[in-house]
Design a protein around this motif. Structure first.
Motif, PDB file in Angstrom:
ATOM      1  N   SER A 136       0.831  -1.209   0.000  1.00 37.27           N
ATOM      2  CA  SER A 136       0.000   0.000   0.000  1.00 37.27           C
ATOM      3  C   SER A 136       0.864   1.256   0.000  1.00 37.27           C
ATOM      4  N   LYS A 137       2.029   1.205   0.640  1.00 33.55           N
ATOM      5  CA  LYS A 137       2.941   2.352   0.630  1.00 33.55           C
ATOM      6  C   LYS A 137       3.482   2.597  -0.774  1.00 33.55           C
ATOM      7  N   ILE A 138       3.785   1.530  -1.486  1.00 33.76           N
ATOM      8  CA  ILE A 138       4.238   1.663  -2.871  1.00 33.76           C
ATOM      9  C   ILE A 138       3.133   2.307  -3.710  1.00 33.76           C
ATOM     10  N   ALA A 139       1.880   1.830  -3.524  1.00 26.27           N
ATOM     11  CA  ALA A 139       0.752   2.393  -4.271  1.00 26.27           C
ATOM     12  C   ALA A 139       0.598   3.881  -3.984  1.00 26.27           C
ATOM     13  N   LEU A 140       0.732   4.268  -2.726  1.00 26.12           N
ATOM     14  CA  LEU A 140       0.600   5.675  -2.362  1.00 26.12           C
ATOM     15  C   LEU A 140       1.718   6.524  -2.965  1.00 26.12           C
ATOM     16  N   ALA A 141       2.936   5.991  -2.998  1.00 28.41           N
ATOM     17  CA  ALA A 141       4.052   6.731  -3.583  1.00 28.41           C
ATOM     18  C   ALA A 141       3.784   7.035  -5.052  1.00 28.41           C
ATOM     19  N   TYR A 142       3.297   6.047  -5.786  1.00 27.92           N
ATOM     20  CA  TYR A 142       2.981   6.265  -7.196  1.00 27.92           C
ATOM     21  C   TYR A 142       1.751   7.156  -7.362  1.00 27.92           C
ATOM     22  N   LEU A 143       0.794   7.050  -6.439  1.00 29.81           N
ATOM     23  CA  LEU A 143      -0.381   7.925  -6.487  1.00 29.81           C
ATOM     24  C   LEU A 143       0.016   9.386  -6.304  1.00 29.81           C
ATOM     25  N   ILE A 144       0.788   9.675  -5.264  1.00 29.78           N
ATOM     26  CA  ILE A 144       1.179  11.058  -4.995  1.00 29.78           C
ATOM     27  C   ILE A 144       2.007  11.619  -6.143  1.00 29.78           C
ATOM     28  N   ASP A 145       2.885  10.803  -6.702  1.00 31.52           N
ATOM     29  CA  ASP A 145       3.672  11.249  -7.857  1.00 31.52           C
ATOM     30  C   ASP A 145       2.749  11.610  -9.015  1.00 31.52           C
ATOM     31  N   ARG A 146       1.742  10.787  -9.258  1.00 32.80           N
ATOM     32  CA  ARG A 146       0.792  11.049 -10.353  1.00 32.80           C
ATOM     33  C   ARG A 146      -0.009  12.324 -10.088  1.00 32.80           C
ATOM     34  N   LEU A 147      -0.465  12.513  -8.855  1.00 29.84           N
ATOM     35  CA  LEU A 147      -1.248  13.701  -8.535  1.00 29.84           C
ATOM     36  C   LEU A 147      -0.431  14.970  -8.749  1.00 29.84           C
ATOM     37  N   ASN A 148       0.821  14.943  -8.354  1.00 32.43           N
ATOM     38  CA  ASN A 148       1.689  16.102  -8.574  1.00 32.43           C
ATOM     39  C   ASN A 148       1.877  16.379 -10.055  1.00 32.43           C
ATOM     40  N   ARG A 149       2.127  15.344 -10.831  1.00 36.10           N
ATOM     41  CA  ARG A 149       2.363  15.547 -12.260  1.00 36.10           C
ATOM     42  C   ARG A 149       1.099  15.956 -13.003  1.00 36.10           C
ATOM     43  N   ALA A 150      -0.058  15.558 -12.480  1.00 38.84           N
ATOM     44  CA  ALA A 150      -1.331  15.844 -13.156  1.00 38.84           C
ATOM     45  C   ALA A 150      -1.908  17.202 -12.772  1.00 38.84           C
ATOM     46  N   GLY A 151      -1.296  17.888 -11.803  1.00 36.98           N
ATOM     47  CA  GLY A 151      -1.763  19.215 -11.443  1.00 36.98           C
ATOM     48  C   GLY A 151      -2.770  19.280 -10.319  1.00 36.98           C
ATOM     49  N   PHE A 152      -2.862  18.247  -9.504  1.00 38.62           N
ATOM     50  CA  PHE A 152      -3.778  18.260  -8.368  1.00 38.62           C
ATOM     51  C   PHE A 152      -3.234  19.148  -7.251  1.00 38.62           C
ATOM     52  N   LEU A 153      -4.149  19.659  -6.424  1.00 43.28           N
ATOM     53  CA  LEU A 153      -3.779  20.503  -5.291  1.00 43.28           C
ATOM     54  C   LEU A 153      -4.049  19.847  -3.950  1.00 43.28           C
ATOM     55  N   LEU A 154      -4.922  18.847  -3.925  1.00 47.91           N
ATOM     56  CA  LEU A 154      -5.375  18.270  -2.652  1.00 47.91           C
ATOM     57  C   LEU A 154      -5.466  16.759  -2.749  1.00 47.91           C
ATOM     58  N   CYS A 155      -4.937  16.089  -1.724  1.00 49.90           N
ATOM     59  CA  CYS A 155      -5.150  14.640  -1.565  1.00 49.90           C
ATOM     60  C   CYS A 155      -5.789  14.419  -0.203  1.00 49.90           C
ATOM     61  N   ASP A 156      -7.070  14.162  -0.220  1.00 48.92           N
ATOM     62  CA  ASP A 156      -7.861  13.968   0.999  1.00 48.92           C
ATOM     63  C   ASP A 156      -7.789  12.500   1.427  1.00 48.92           C
ATOM     64  N   THR A 157      -7.504  12.253   2.700  1.00 45.88           N
ATOM     65  CA  THR A 157      -7.485  10.876   3.203  1.00 45.88           C
ATOM     66  C   THR A 157      -8.621  10.618   4.195  1.00 45.88           C
ATOM     67  N   GLN A 158      -9.525  11.580   4.342  1.00 42.71           N
ATOM     68  CA  GLN A 158     -10.683  11.487   5.237  1.00 42.71           C
ATOM     69  C   GLN A 158     -10.274  11.528   6.703  1.00 42.71           C
ATOM     70  N   PHE A 159      -9.599  10.492   7.168  1.00 44.69           N
ATOM     71  CA  PHE A 159      -9.124  10.442   8.544  1.00 44.69           C
ATOM     72  C   PHE A 159      -7.605  10.251   8.544  1.00 44.69           C
ATOM     73  N   LEU A 160      -6.981  10.585   9.657  1.00 47.21           N
ATOM     74  CA  LEU A 160      -5.542  10.370   9.789  1.00 47.21           C
ATOM     75  C   LEU A 160      -5.292   9.119  10.618  1.00 47.21           C
ATOM     76  N   THR A 161      -4.547   8.186  10.054  1.00 45.95           N
ATOM     77  CA  THR A 161      -4.160   6.976  10.771  1.00 45.95           C
ATOM     78  C   THR A 161      -2.661   7.040  11.079  1.00 45.95           C
ATOM     79  N   THR A 162      -2.213   6.174  11.952  1.00 47.26           N
ATOM     80  CA  THR A 162      -0.785   6.096  12.255  1.00 47.26           C
ATOM     81  C   THR A 162       0.015   5.784  10.991  1.00 47.26           C
ATOM     82  N   HIS A 163      -0.531   4.908  10.175  1.00 53.73           N
ATOM     83  CA  HIS A 163       0.104   4.530   8.914  1.00 53.73           C
ATOM     84  C   HIS A 163       0.282   5.753   8.018  1.00 53.73           C
TER      85      HIS A 163
END
Length: 210
Positions: A136-163
């Motif tokens: 899941s950490k690998i998936a998130l790393a690629y997700l955040i990279d994609r969001l940055n390259r695509a021009g997104f401003l916000l990544c909402d996670t709803q709640f904050l977990t320790t993970h």
């Protein structure tokens, strides 16, 4: 009130999201937390150990190739808020181009992933799962990279977990979140536009942003 794709998109646009009490509970309720979890797009943390795993590329990454498989993986746990109605409606959003998934594979086996909804320049992360350590950490790393390259401003996670906190996630007040949401919704971003990233590029871009 019947859950529809239009209702879901409206709810996200005003900061609310649906949940169920359990997999077999047909009832849906709406959530608008006083404290909201987000992953700052310029603050995602890749530890040295995670960087080593990403660099080895002992996995394959795809985008939107097995959306229902990712949703099923996310709901495959003892306690889940994802019921049949939520699965069906998010699949509707996927078919309409608003919901997306990042998949992590070991050959033909789906070992992790994350899915969510995009609206303007906001991405609303719904859930993630791992069948292997760090998937899941690998998936998130690629997700955040994609969001940055695509021009997104916000990544909402709803709640904050320790993970999520270990990856740079933070918690902000509802009013601050709504301000960020308004700005993000005024931005046009295309989740599918960036090409698939190479591991070394994901790590290099993360270093440049940090």
């Amino acid at each position: 009130m019947q859950l529809t794709p239009d209702l879901l998109l409206h709810a996200y646009s005003i900061g609310a999201f649906p949940m169920a009490e359990g997999r077999d509970d047909p009832e849906i309720f709406w959530v608008d937390p006083k404290l909201r979890g987000i992953l700052p797009l310029d603050g995602f943390h890749i530890s040295k150990s995670l960087a080593r795993i990403i660099r080895k590329e002992t996995y394959q990454i795809t985008i939107n190739q097995d959306f229902l498989g990712v949703v099923a993986g996310c709901s495959d746990r003892d306690e889940t808020w994802i019921n049949a109605e939520i699965t069906a409606r998010y699949h509707d959003l996927f078919q309409l181009g608003y919901a997306h998934s990042v998949e992590v594979w070991d050959n033909e086996q789906l070992i992790g992933g994350v899915y969510g909804v995009s609206l303007g320049g906001a991405f609303f992360g719904e859930s993630m799962f791992s069948r292997r350590s760090n998937a899941s950490k690998i998936a998130l790393a690629y997700l955040i990279d994609r969001l940055n390259r695509a021009g997104f401003l916000l990544c909402d996670t709803q709640f904050l977990t320790t993970h999520l906190a270990s990856l740079g996630g933070v918690e902000i007040p509802r009013a601050e979140y709504k301000n960020m949401l308004r700005k993000a919704l005024s931005r046009q971003a295309d989740f599918t536009a960036p090409p698939l990233a190479r591991a070394q590029d994901v790590l290099q871009r993360r270093t440049q942003i940090s």
